[in-house]
Design a protein around this motif. Structure first.
Motif, PDB file in Angstrom:
ATOM      1  N   TRP A   1      -4.585   8.428  -7.931  1.00  0.00           N
ATOM      2  CA  TRP A   1      -4.602   8.386  -6.437  1.00  0.00           C
ATOM      3  C   TRP A   1      -5.696   8.251  -5.794  1.00  0.00           C
ATOM      4  O   TRP A   1      -5.863   7.059  -5.056  1.00  0.00           O
ATOM      5  CB  TRP A   1      -3.754   9.295  -5.685  1.00  0.00           C
ATOM      6  N   SER A   2      -6.812   8.904  -5.947  1.00  0.00           N
ATOM      7  CA  SER A   2      -8.190   8.591  -5.450  1.00  0.00           C
ATOM      8  C   SER A   2      -8.815   7.493  -5.612  1.00  0.00           C
ATOM      9  O   SER A   2      -9.334   6.803  -4.950  1.00  0.00           O
ATOM     10  CB  SER A   2      -9.040   9.814  -5.981  1.00  0.00           C
ATOM     11  N   LEU A   3      -8.759   7.127  -6.920  1.00  0.00           N
ATOM     12  CA  LEU A   3      -9.382   5.631  -7.574  1.00  0.00           C
ATOM     13  C   LEU A   3      -8.641   4.459  -6.727  1.00  0.00           C
ATOM     14  O   LEU A   3      -9.304   3.488  -6.260  1.00  0.00           O
ATOM     15  CB  LEU A   3      -9.093   5.553  -8.796  1.00  0.00           C
ATOM     16  N   THR A   4      -7.156   4.619  -6.607  1.00  0.00           N
ATOM     17  CA  THR A   4      -6.459   3.544  -5.998  1.00  0.00           C
ATOM     18  C   THR A   4      -6.623   3.574  -4.637  1.00  0.00           C
ATOM     19  O   THR A   4      -6.693   2.500  -4.057  1.00  0.00           O
ATOM     20  CB  THR A   4      -4.802   3.811  -6.423  1.00  0.00           C
TER      21      THR A   4
ATOM     22  N   ASP B   1       1.654   3.859  -2.781  1.00  0.00           N
ATOM     23  CA  ASP B   1       2.749   4.287  -2.254  1.00  0.00           C
ATOM     24  C   ASP B   1       3.592   4.835  -3.367  1.00  0.00           C
ATOM     25  O   ASP B   1       4.396   5.745  -3.452  1.00  0.00           O
ATOM     26  CB  ASP B   1       3.715   3.086  -1.714  1.00  0.00           C
ATOM     27  N   GLU B   2       3.736   4.045  -4.584  1.00  0.00           N
ATOM     28  CA  GLU B   2       4.355   4.483  -5.814  1.00  0.00           C
ATOM     29  C   GLU B   2       3.877   6.050  -6.313  1.00  0.00           C
ATOM     30  O   GLU B   2       4.969   6.857  -6.588  1.00  0.00           O
ATOM     31  CB  GLU B   2       4.334   3.567  -6.821  1.00  0.00           C
ATOM     32  N   LEU B   3       2.660   6.229  -6.209  1.00  0.00           N
ATOM     33  CA  LEU B   3       1.967   7.616  -6.424  1.00  0.00           C
ATOM     34  C   LEU B   3       2.635   8.292  -5.489  1.00  0.00           C
ATOM     35  O   LEU B   3       2.931   9.588  -5.978  1.00  0.00           O
ATOM     36  CB  LEU B   3       0.549   7.176  -6.649  1.00  0.00           C
ATOM     37  N   GLU B   4       2.587   8.110  -4.245  1.00  0.00           N
ATOM     38  CA  GLU B   4       2.861   9.184  -3.279  1.00  0.00           C
ATOM     39  C   GLU B   4       4.463   9.327  -3.384  1.00  0.00           C
ATOM     40  O   GLU B   4       4.898  10.513  -3.191  1.00  0.00           O
ATOM     41  CB  GLU B   4       2.662   8.784  -1.885  1.00  0.00           C
ATOM     42  N   TRP B   5       5.229   8.381  -3.985  1.00  0.00           N
ATOM     43  CA  TRP B   5       6.722   8.614  -3.806  1.00  0.00           C
ATOM     44  C   TRP B   5       7.019   9.648  -4.976  1.00  0.00           C
ATOM     45  O   TRP B   5       7.650  10.526  -4.875  1.00  0.00           O
ATOM     46  CB  TRP B   5       7.346   7.276  -4.018  1.00  0.00           C
ATOM     47  N   ALA B   6       6.356   9.414  -6.422  1.00  0.00           N
ATOM     48  CA  ALA B   6       6.508  10.317  -7.345  1.00  0.00           C
ATOM     49  C   ALA B   6       5.920  11.583  -7.008  1.00  0.00           C
ATOM     50  O   ALA B   6       6.428  12.580  -7.622  1.00  0.00           O
ATOM     51  CB  ALA B   6       5.826   9.656  -8.607  1.00  0.00           C
ATOM     52  N   ARG B   7       4.803  11.810  -6.467  1.00  0.00           N
ATOM     53  CA  ARG B   7       4.189  13.170  -6.084  1.00  0.00           C
ATOM     54  C   ARG B   7       3.672  13.067  -4.535  1.00  0.00           C
ATOM     55  O   ARG B   7       2.702  12.680  -4.153  1.00  0.00           O
ATOM     56  CB  ARG B   7       2.969  13.127  -6.843  1.00  0.00           C
ATOM     57  N   PRO B   8       4.858  13.451  -3.794  1.00  0.00           N
ATOM     58  CA  PRO B   8       4.450  13.358  -2.255  1.00  0.00           C
ATOM     59  C   PRO B   8       3.196  14.319  -1.694  1.00  0.00           C
ATOM     60  O   PRO B   8       2.703  14.029  -0.617  1.00  0.00           O
ATOM     61  CB  PRO B   8       5.707  14.038  -1.702  1.00  0.00           C
TER      62      PRO B   8
ATOM     63  N   GLN C   1       7.285   8.404 -15.872  1.00  0.00           N
ATOM     64  CA  GLN C   1       6.869   7.441 -16.546  1.00  0.00           C
ATOM     65  C   GLN C   1       7.191   5.907 -15.829  1.00  0.00           C
ATOM     66  O   GLN C   1       6.489   5.023 -15.929  1.00  0.00           O
ATOM     67  CB  GLN C   1       7.680   7.237 -17.934  1.00  0.00           C
ATOM     68  N   ALA C   2       8.487   5.941 -15.212  1.00  0.00           N
ATOM     69  CA  ALA C   2       8.763   4.546 -14.500  1.00  0.00           C
ATOM     70  C   ALA C   2       7.831   4.508 -13.475  1.00  0.00           C
ATOM     71  O   ALA C   2       7.278   3.184 -13.067  1.00  0.00           O
ATOM     72  CB  ALA C   2      10.074   4.468 -14.159  1.00  0.00           C
ATOM     73  N   ALA C   3       7.368   5.456 -12.503  1.00  0.00           N
ATOM     74  CA  ALA C   3       6.509   5.290 -11.617  1.00  0.00           C
ATOM     75  C   ALA C   3       5.068   4.953 -12.109  1.00  0.00           C
ATOM     76  O   ALA C   3       4.723   3.920 -11.422  1.00  0.00           O
ATOM     77  CB  ALA C   3       6.516   6.683 -10.619  1.00  0.00           C
ATOM     78  N   LEU C   4       4.691   5.528 -12.972  1.00  0.00           N
ATOM     79  CA  LEU C   4       3.615   5.175 -13.648  1.00  0.00           C
ATOM     80  C   LEU C   4       3.527   3.595 -13.899  1.00  0.00           C
ATOM     81  O   LEU C   4       2.402   2.991 -14.023  1.00  0.00           O
ATOM     82  CB  LEU C   4       3.211   5.931 -14.646  1.00  0.00           C
ATOM     83  N   SER C   5       4.711   3.052 -14.548  1.00  0.00           N
ATOM     84  CA  SER C   5       4.813   1.840 -15.122  1.00  0.00           C
ATOM     85  C   SER C   5       4.512   0.552 -13.690  1.00  0.00           C
ATOM     86  O   SER C   5       3.695  -0.325 -13.864  1.00  0.00           O
ATOM     87  CB  SER C   5       6.257   1.238 -15.756  1.00  0.00           C
TER      88      SER C   5
END
Length: 141
Positions: A24-27, A61-68, A119-123
Motif C-alpha cells: 500500500w505504501s509503495l502504491t 483501492d483494491e488493497l483498501e478493499w481487501a484490508r480496510p 489472492q484474487a485481490a492481489l491479482s
C-alpha cells in the motif's frame, strides 16, 4: 543527477514491509508521484502518466478493499513536486522502481496467502501495477 524524490523513494523501497502495508505504501507514493509527474510534462505525455496515476489509485483501492485499515496503518509518503524539467526521466525511473517493488511484494504475498479472496485481490493489484508501470515508462502500446 538526483531529483528531490530519490532519497525518500529509495528509503521507502528498501524500508517498506513485505506485507499489505508495504504494498500500500509503495502504491500510494507511486500514485501521487505519477500525478506530480503528469503536471510536469507536456500534455501528450501527461495524459498517459495521468492514466498511470489512475491505475496506481485503482491498485490502492483494491488493497483498501481487501484490508480496510491500510489507510490508517500504512506509511503515506508523498514524493513532492518536481523542480526541474531535467528531473523527468529520473522521475519515471523512480516511479518504475516503486511499481516494481510493490509488484514484487504483491507477487510474493500472493504465493503465501491462504484465502482465495486475498489472492484474487492481489491479482487485481498486480494487474493494475503492471499497466501503471508500462504507462509510466512509455512501454504502453
Amino acid at each position: 543527477m538526483s531529483t528531490t524524490w530519490t532519497q525518500p523513494a529509495q528509503t521507502l523501497i528498501t524500508g517498506a514491509g513485505t506485507g499489505w502495508e508495504g504494498i500500500w505504501s509503495l502504491t500510494y507514493a507511486a500514485g501521487f508521484g505519477a500525478l506530480n509527474l503528469a503536471m510536469s510534462v507536456p500534455l501528450g505525455v501527461g495524459v498517459s502518466i495521468s492514466y498511470a496515476a489512475m491505475d496506481f489509485r485503482d491498485a490502492q483501492d483494491e488493497l483498501e478493499w481487501a484490508r480496510p485499515n491500510l489507510r490508517a496503518s500504512g506509511d503515506a509518503v508523498r514524493l513532492g513536486v518536481l523542480r526541474a524539467p531535467q528531473d523527468i526521466a529520473e522521475a519515471r525511473t523512480i516511479l518504475d522502481q516503486l511499481a516494481d517493488a510493490a509488484l514484487n511484494r504483491a507477487a510474493a504475498l500472493a504465493e503465501v496467502e491462504q484465502e482465495l479472496a486475498d489472492q484474487a485481490a492481489l491479482s487485481r493489484v498486480m494487474a493494475r501495477l503492471i499497466t501503471a508501470r508500462a504507462k509510466v515508462t512509455g512501454r504502453w502500446a
